[in-house]
Scaffold this motif. Structure first.
Motif, PDB file in Angstrom:
ATOM      1  N   ALA A 267      32.623  24.762  42.066  1.00 21.40           N
ATOM      2  CA  ALA A 267      34.085  24.820  41.874  1.00 21.40           C
ATOM      3  C   ALA A 267      34.824  25.145  43.161  1.00 21.40           C
ATOM      4  CB  ALA A 267      34.435  25.861  40.816  1.00 21.40           C
ATOM      5  N   GLY A 268      34.139  25.700  44.100  1.00 20.14           N
ATOM      6  CA  GLY A 268      34.844  26.154  45.314  1.00 20.14           C
ATOM      7  C   GLY A 268      35.638  27.423  45.005  1.00 20.14           C
ATOM      8  N   ASN A 269      36.873  27.517  45.483  1.00 24.42           N
ATOM      9  CA  ASN A 269      37.736  28.666  45.215  1.00 24.42           C
ATOM     10  C   ASN A 269      38.652  28.341  44.042  1.00 24.42           C
ATOM     11  OD1 ASN A 269      36.648  30.106  47.301  1.00 24.42           O
ATOM     12  ND2 ASN A 269      38.134  29.357  48.794  1.00 24.42           N
ATOM     13  N   ILE A 270      38.602  29.183  43.009  1.00 24.06           N
ATOM     14  CA  ILE A 270      39.419  29.008  41.791  1.00 24.06           C
ATOM     15  C   ILE A 270      40.484  30.089  41.765  1.00 24.06           C
ATOM     16  CG2 ILE A 270      39.415  29.003  39.267  1.00 24.06           C
ATOM     17  CD1 ILE A 270      36.614  27.915  39.340  1.00 24.06           C
ATOM     18  N   TYR A 271      41.714  29.756  41.494  1.00 25.13           N
ATOM     19  CA  TYR A 271      42.837  30.715  41.450  1.00 25.13           C
ATOM     20  C   TYR A 271      42.787  31.458  40.109  1.00 25.13           C
ATOM     21  CZ  TYR A 271      47.519  32.625  42.014  1.00 25.13           C
ATOM     22  OH  TYR A 271      48.584  33.470  42.149  1.00 25.13           O
ATOM     23  N   VAL A 272      42.687  32.779  40.155  1.00 21.76           N
ATOM     24  CA  VAL A 272      42.534  33.583  38.941  1.00 21.76           C
ATOM     25  C   VAL A 272      43.575  34.685  38.815  1.00 21.76           C
ATOM     26  CG1 VAL A 272      40.056  33.123  38.849  1.00 21.76           C
ATOM     27  CG2 VAL A 272      40.904  35.149  40.066  1.00 21.76           C
ATOM     28  N   GLU A 273      44.360  34.950  39.849  1.00 22.20           N
ATOM     29  CA  GLU A 273      45.347  36.041  39.777  1.00 22.20           C
ATOM     30  C   GLU A 273      46.313  35.794  38.612  1.00 22.20           C
ATOM     31  OE1 GLU A 273      48.719  38.348  42.498  1.00 22.20           O
ATOM     32  OE2 GLU A 273      47.780  36.491  43.219  1.00 22.20           O
ATOM     33  N   GLY A 274      46.576  36.832  37.801  1.00 19.86           N
ATOM     34  CA  GLY A 274      47.496  36.739  36.657  1.00 19.86           C
ATOM     35  C   GLY A 274      46.843  36.219  35.411  1.00 19.86           C
TER      36      GLY A 274
ATOM     37  N   TYR B   8      43.961  42.301  29.776  1.00 19.70           N
ATOM     38  CA  TYR B   8      44.324  42.702  31.151  1.00 19.70           C
ATOM     39  C   TYR B   8      44.379  41.462  32.038  1.00 19.70           C
ATOM     40  CZ  TYR B   8      43.865  44.662  35.819  1.00 19.70           C
ATOM     41  OH  TYR B   8      44.052  44.970  37.146  1.00 19.70           O
ATOM     42  N   LYS B   9      45.416  41.339  32.867  1.00 16.54           N
ATOM     43  CA  LYS B   9      45.569  40.212  33.776  1.00 16.54           C
ATOM     44  C   LYS B   9      45.103  40.617  35.173  1.00 16.54           C
ATOM     45  CE  LYS B   9      49.316  37.973  31.230  1.00 16.54           C
ATOM     46  NZ  LYS B   9      50.681  37.389  31.296  1.00 16.54           N
ATOM     47  N   LEU B  10      44.301  39.778  35.753  1.00 15.10           N
ATOM     48  CA  LEU B  10      43.664  40.123  37.029  1.00 15.10           C
ATOM     49  C   LEU B  10      44.685  40.222  38.154  1.00 15.10           C
ATOM     50  CD1 LEU B  10      40.495  37.863  36.860  1.00 15.10           C
ATOM     51  CD2 LEU B  10      40.715  40.286  36.288  1.00 15.10           C
ATOM     52  N   ARG B  11      44.328  41.143  39.137  1.00 12.10           N
ATOM     53  CA  ARG B  11      45.173  41.382  40.299  1.00 12.10           C
ATOM     54  C   ARG B  11      44.328  41.223  41.559  1.00 12.10           C
ATOM     55  NH1 ARG B  11      45.346  46.520  39.887  1.00 12.10           N
ATOM     56  NH2 ARG B  11      46.945  46.882  41.477  1.00 12.10           N
ATOM     57  N   VAL B  12      45.017  41.000  42.670  1.00 13.53           N
ATOM     58  CA  VAL B  12      44.324  40.941  43.971  1.00 13.53           C
ATOM     59  C   VAL B  12      43.593  42.264  44.205  1.00 13.53           C
ATOM     60  CG1 VAL B  12      44.625  40.817  46.462  1.00 13.53           C
ATOM     61  CG2 VAL B  12      45.909  39.264  44.978  1.00 13.53           C
ATOM     62  N   GLY B  13      42.328  42.176  44.592  1.00 13.90           N
ATOM     63  CA  GLY B  13      41.547  43.376  44.860  1.00 13.90           C
ATOM     64  C   GLY B  13      40.648  43.772  43.713  1.00 13.90           C
ATOM     65  N   ASP B  14      40.876  43.224  42.470  1.00 11.15           N
ATOM     66  CA  ASP B  14      39.976  43.520  41.350  1.00 11.15           C
ATOM     67  C   ASP B  14      38.591  42.949  41.646  1.00 11.15           C
ATOM     68  OD1 ASP B  14      41.855  44.842  39.898  1.00 11.15           O
ATOM     69  OD2 ASP B  14      42.389  43.153  38.602  1.00 11.15           O
ATOM     70  N   VAL B  15      37.564  43.672  41.195  1.00  6.87           N
ATOM     71  CA  VAL B  15      36.181  43.193  41.282  1.00  6.87           C
ATOM     72  C   VAL B  15      35.750  42.826  39.874  1.00  6.87           C
ATOM     73  CG1 VAL B  15      33.818  43.744  41.917  1.00  6.87           C
ATOM     74  CG2 VAL B  15      35.707  44.640  43.284  1.00  6.87           C
ATOM     75  N   ILE B  16      35.364  41.556  39.669  1.00  8.26           N
ATOM     76  CA  ILE B  16      34.984  41.108  38.331  1.00  8.26           C
ATOM     77  C   ILE B  16      33.521  40.691  38.327  1.00  8.26           C
ATOM     78  CG2 ILE B  16      37.338  40.368  37.769  1.00  8.26           C
ATOM     79  CD1 ILE B  16      36.455  37.483  38.242  1.00  8.26           C
TER      80      ILE B  16
END
Length: 1012
Positions: free
Chosen positions: A54-61, A19-27
């Motif tokens: 790390a600060g903010n890491i881009y994870v969408e997709g 599954y690829k993460l989307r905006v709004g997912d809680v992980i």
């Protein structure tokens, strides 16, 4: 074991991490054995998550496994061999948008792989489910499933779902994706089948559907209410006249086409009107097999009103303009009198016989039944009779008739009777109430009422209230109005008495006989009864002094002078002295160092052998700490200063005078009553007095208020206006033992009687003007049908006042104001819609023009009919100026015969549906506003304008912008004869509303022609 655990995690990652993460997912991020690095985070709008180092890491997709690898370098800054597991704790919603006949947003995130048919099932849309009950629309029948559209990222797919619903064919089903737009188009008129008229039914068209099958869906048809032989079938824009009885019997049938319409008209009703003394007057219908008879009409109206049978005079039947009168005996005989359709039946009552009861026992208007004896005795029984207890209060009874007064002989009250006439006034007057106020030492206090036969004397008053004990009976004083003083003993046991007046104030005063004793044996006041000797010798013996040899002497202090006595002489009786009230007796010790305090502080103050005797020590031992209380201190008749210390000789007698508190007694109409005490540091005046009591009662909305303030002081009386005292315009210094009494202002009031209004006493509060205009406002105005000629009774004086808003008159307290129905000055009008109303003739010559303009009839109407004294004439009012020369008289009946020439019908969801007058340039929106504007159920976006009537070409108009203040462009001009219909159902077409509109127009036309 560790390897097995790692294997399980790797297998889970294979299934979950795809599954690829989307905006709004809680992980959730778990670092094995490192809780400080584990956490749960939400993918923000920019596609990133926060993580330590790390600060903010881009994870969408990215998959959860890819995110775990991204985090390893940062976790290894704390843990060398960091094992990281990432999974989705909560999935963000995945929305699809449903539009068209249904407007909803659905979340499909929890149902992976959901298809369109499964989504419709979740929404409850199907052949056996009516969907959203609030819309009152069958959603399944309202959707065209043959033309469903799915918009996915701009790519359009069209579907026909009818095979799914009727054959179970899933070949056209579609798996839904996030952001899909599903359009469910509304069912159009060319797709469904409609039945209107007496029966309504809507069905989807099915191949091979026939009229007989459609009728089977409706159910049994009742030919009593439906014209089965005159039905209309619309197919392909053609109208066929159908006899449904032949279709039901199988003689003929018709193949239906999409959009077919069947109209089944309602059978014309048989009806009649009934008014008057019945329980449910009005319009009554009869079935086809019911005869229209008087008997059945009365039964449908619920019969004669309860307890009104005796009031029925006769029955008037009007048919085709002809009147026929039947005696009331027809109600009890064979009353199967045949009636014609539209007949008017009136149950006429006898004229009422009324008598007005006024005075101190005011009961209002008393009505007599037709067969009741119209006598004085009957009247008394109707008001509930007069008991023996009430009778002793009756002073006089008069029958007032025009200018004649008949006095009823009270000595023969139960024997003599008097004949009454309609409109007589019976005045019952009571003896005026006699009362006085009493306070002080009595068992009863306050307002004491005397019976009519009781003598108004002080002796009777004392017997009515009672005194607490014999001491007061023998030594009390009756103070009347703070002026006359009479010993109570002389009234109770002697021949003295005093004649009281109404509202006198009587105070019972009593001060016990007491003397003050100061010395080692006794300190304080001693009361001596009137039965005991009031001598100094008796007092010394009663003290029981055990060692007289220790007493140096006895001093008697009276009004500043002092006498000295030997104690043995007093005990032996050799010397004696008569005591007086408030004497002070000092018993001086021969062995003790002491001083003796008299006056307002009576005390024996002892000092030790070596203790100095000084004034400051004396005051301290006596408990006087606040020197402001001291008025003066005297020693041997000389005033000595008390603010400095001075030596005092042993055995001295000091007289201490204190500043006395001022006590004022208050009674009457104030918020609180009783005794008010002013201490030495307070100012005693009226302002502070009423401040302590909560104030006077002068609220503008109160009916009863404070009126006068009286201050009684010895032999003087002071009078003040309560309102001026309340406002601070007047003040007055008070003295000890002043008596203050506040009188009560009674409200202004009148008795209001009459038909059609509530019979009652109307009181005016303190802030209201006592006049006719205020009275009319307090009773809610003069009701419709009540004469403006008002009868005002003041005693035996009768005044007729004609009400005029521009004029006014003052009222008198206790007047009787009578409002009667106006049976003389009305004409009766039936307007173009059939609505009856009455018009009051407020001038000697009222023209037809005046009447027609009051009911908003103008030259747009063509004719009216006037019935006057049995004559009937029709008048053309096209030239409205001619109506100025026609004078109408009371009792005339005016009927507006036909509808106006310049009109339009506004029907449906408006507040006042019916005919609306139009002018050149009147628009659809203006016509709707004239009809009272939209109701809450109106659909302003689907208004239909039928040019020239319901059979004309319909024009669909959207006026929804008018509700939000926007400019309305789609707003055509209305023409004569047009019909504007405001629907409550957006899915019905203009053609479907035609039967409803036709029926409404026929109803208006039938009513307006009823009285022609």
């Amino acid at each position: 074991m560790r390897r097995f655990f790692l294997f399980i995690l790797i297998m889970l990652s294979f299934f979950v991490f795809a599954y690829k993460l989307r905006v709004g997912d809680v992980i959730s991020i778990e670092v094995f054995n490192q809780p400080q690095l584990s956490r749960t985070v939400k993918v923000s709008l920019d596609g990133t998550i926060p993580y330590p180092f790390a600060g903010n890491i881009y994870v969408e997709g990215k998959t959860p496994e890819e995110v775990a690898k991204l985090l390893e370098p940062y976790a290894q800054k704390i843990v060398r061999d960091a094992f990281i597991n990432v999974w989705v704790e909560q999935y963000a919603p995945m929305y699809v948008y449903i539009q068209g006949a249904i407007n909803k947003v659905a979340d499909i995130s929890q149902t992976p792989g959901i298809t369109l048919t499964k989504l419709l099932a979740q929404l409850g849309v199907g052949p056996s489910n009516s969907g959203d009950s609030e819309s009152n629309v069958d959603l399944f029948d309202a959707i065209d499933f043959g033309n469903v559209v799915i918009n996915r990222n701009g790519n359009i797919t069209k579907l026909n779902l009818w095979p799914f619903f009727y054959q179970g064919d899933f070949s056209k089903d579609v798996e839904l994706k996030e952001n899909d737009i599903i359009f469910l188009p509304p069912m159009t008129v060319d797709k469904n089948i409609q039945v209107n008229g007496v029966y309504t039914y809507t069905a989807n068209y099915q191949e091979g559907l026939t009229l007989s099958v459609l009728l089977s869906y409706i159910g049994p048809l009742d030919k009593e209410i439906a014209e089965l032989e005159n039905a209309k079938l619309f197919i392909n824009n053609k109208m066929l006249s159908i006899n449904l009885e032949k279709v039901i019997s199988g003689e003929e049938d018709y193949n239906l086409k999409p959009g077919a319409r069947l109209y089944i008209p309602k059978r014309r009703e048989k009806y009649a009107y009934i008014i008057g003394l019945v329980n449910n007057p009005g319009y009554k219908t009869f079935s086809s097999d019911e005869p229209i008879t008087l008997k059945l009409l009365l039964a449908k109206a619920g019969g004669i009103q309860k307890n009104m049978e005796e009031w029925v005079k006769d029955i008037k039947v009007t048919q085709n303009g002809q009147e026929k009168i039947y005696s009331n005996t027809i109600l009890f005989e064979d009353n199967t009198v045949p009636l014609k359709r539209g007949a008017i039946v009136e149950v006429v009552s006898y004229q009422k016989f009324r008598v007005y009861v006024t005075g101190d026992i005011a009961k209002g208007i008393i009505e007599f039944l037709p067969k009741e004896p119209r006598t004085f005795k009957t009247l008394i029984s109707k008001i509930g009779g007069i008991s023996t207890e009430q009778m002793k209060w009756i002073k006089s009874i008069k029958i007032i008739r025009d200018s004649t007064d008949i006095t009823v002989d009270l000595s023969k009250f139960d024997e003599v009777d008097y004949q009454l006439l309609d409109g007589d006034t019976v005045e019952i007057k009571k003896y005026p109430e006699f009362y006085v106020y009493i306070q002080g030492f009595s068992n009863r206090k306050g307002k004491i009422i005397f019976e009519p036969d009781e003598k108004h004397s002080l002796k009777i008053l004392l017997s009515k209230v009672g005194l607490p004990d014999e001491e007061i009976e023998n030594e009390g004083i009756a103070l009347i109005n703070n002026n006359v003083r009479i010993p109570v003993k002389e009234v109770l046991y002697g021949n003295k008495d005093y004649l009281l007046s109404k509202a006198d104030i009587v105070q019972i005063l009593y001060e016990p006989f007491s003397v003050t004793v100061i010395g080692p044996a006794k300190n304080g006041k001693i009361k001596i009864s009137y039965k005991d000797p009031r001598t100094l010798g008796y007092l010394i013996k009663s003290l029981g002094i055990s060692k007289p040899e220790l007493i140096e002497s006895v001093l008697l202090v009276r009004k500043g002078s002092t006498k000295k006595y030997g104690i043995q002489d007093l005990i032996s009786g050799k010397v004696n002295e008569t005591l007086m009230k408030n004497d002070t007796v000092i018993i001086k010790s021969a062995v003790t160092r002491a001083v003796y305090l008299t006056g307002d502080v009576a005390k024996y103050i002892r000092f030790e052998y070596d203790e100095p005797i000084s004034l400051q020590r004396i005051l301290a031992k006596s408990g006087i700490n606040d020197y402001r209380k001291i008025e003066k201190i005297t020693l041997n008749g000389k005033v000595i200063p008390y603010d400095t210390d001075v030596d005092i000789e042993n055995g001295s007698v000091l007289n201490i005078s204190l500043k006395r508190p001022i006590n004022v007694t208050v009674m009457g109409y104030v918020k609180n009553t009783g005794n008010v005490k002013f201490d030495y540091y307070e100012t005693a005046d009226l302002k502070n007095l009423f401040g302590k009591l909560g104030g006077l009662i002068l609220d503008k909305t109160s009916y009863y208020t404070s009126e006068k303030v009286y201050v009684f002081r010895k032999d003087k009386t002071y009078e003040f206006d309560a309102e001026k005292v309340y406002k601070g315009e007047i003040n007055f210094d008070l003295q000890d033992n002043d008596f203050v009494y506040v009188t009560q202002r009674e409200p202004n009031y009148v008795y209001v009687f009459g038909e059609g209004i509530q019979n009652r006493v109307v009181r005016f509060n303190y802030g209201e003007t006592f006049d006719m205009k205020t009275l009319i406002g307090k009773i809610g105005g003069i009701p419709e049908g009540i004469s403006k000629e008002i009868m005002i009774l003041n005693g035996s004086t009768e005044t007729i006042y004609t009400w005029d808003e521009r004029k006014n008159i003052q009222l008198e307290r206790g007047s009787v104001v009578v409002f009667n129905k106006d049976y003389k000055n009305y004409v009766y009008v039936i307007d173009a819609s059939g609505k009856p109303q009455s018009i009051y003739l407020d001038r000697k010559e009222t023209t037809l023009y005046d009447v027609l303009t009051r009911i908003n009839v103008n030259k747009s109407y063509k004719k009216v009919m006037i019935r006057s004294s049995g004559n009937v004439q029709e008048i053309d009012v096209t030239d409205f100026s001619k109506t100025l020369g026609i004078v109408v008289k009371p009792g005339d009946v005016i009927t507006v015969l036909n509808i106006p020439q310049n009109y339009a019908y506004v029907l449906g969801e408006v507040n006042r549906p019916g005919l609306v007058e139009i002018n050149e340039g009147t628009t659809v929106l203006e016509a709707i506003l004239k009809a009272g504007a939209f109701t809450t159920k109106a659909i302003p976006s689907s208004i239909y304008l039928y040019r020239g009537g319901p059979q004309g070409t319909p024009i669909k108009i959207n006026l929804s912008g008018a509700l939000s203040g926007k400019v309305v462009k789609d707003n055509p001009i209305v023409e004569t004869g047009d019909v504007i219909f405001v629907p409550n159902d957006p899915f019905k077409t203009a053609l479907e509303w035609v039967p409803t509109i036709t029926a409404l127009i026929n109803l208006y036309n039938n009513i307006s022609g009823l009285f022609k």
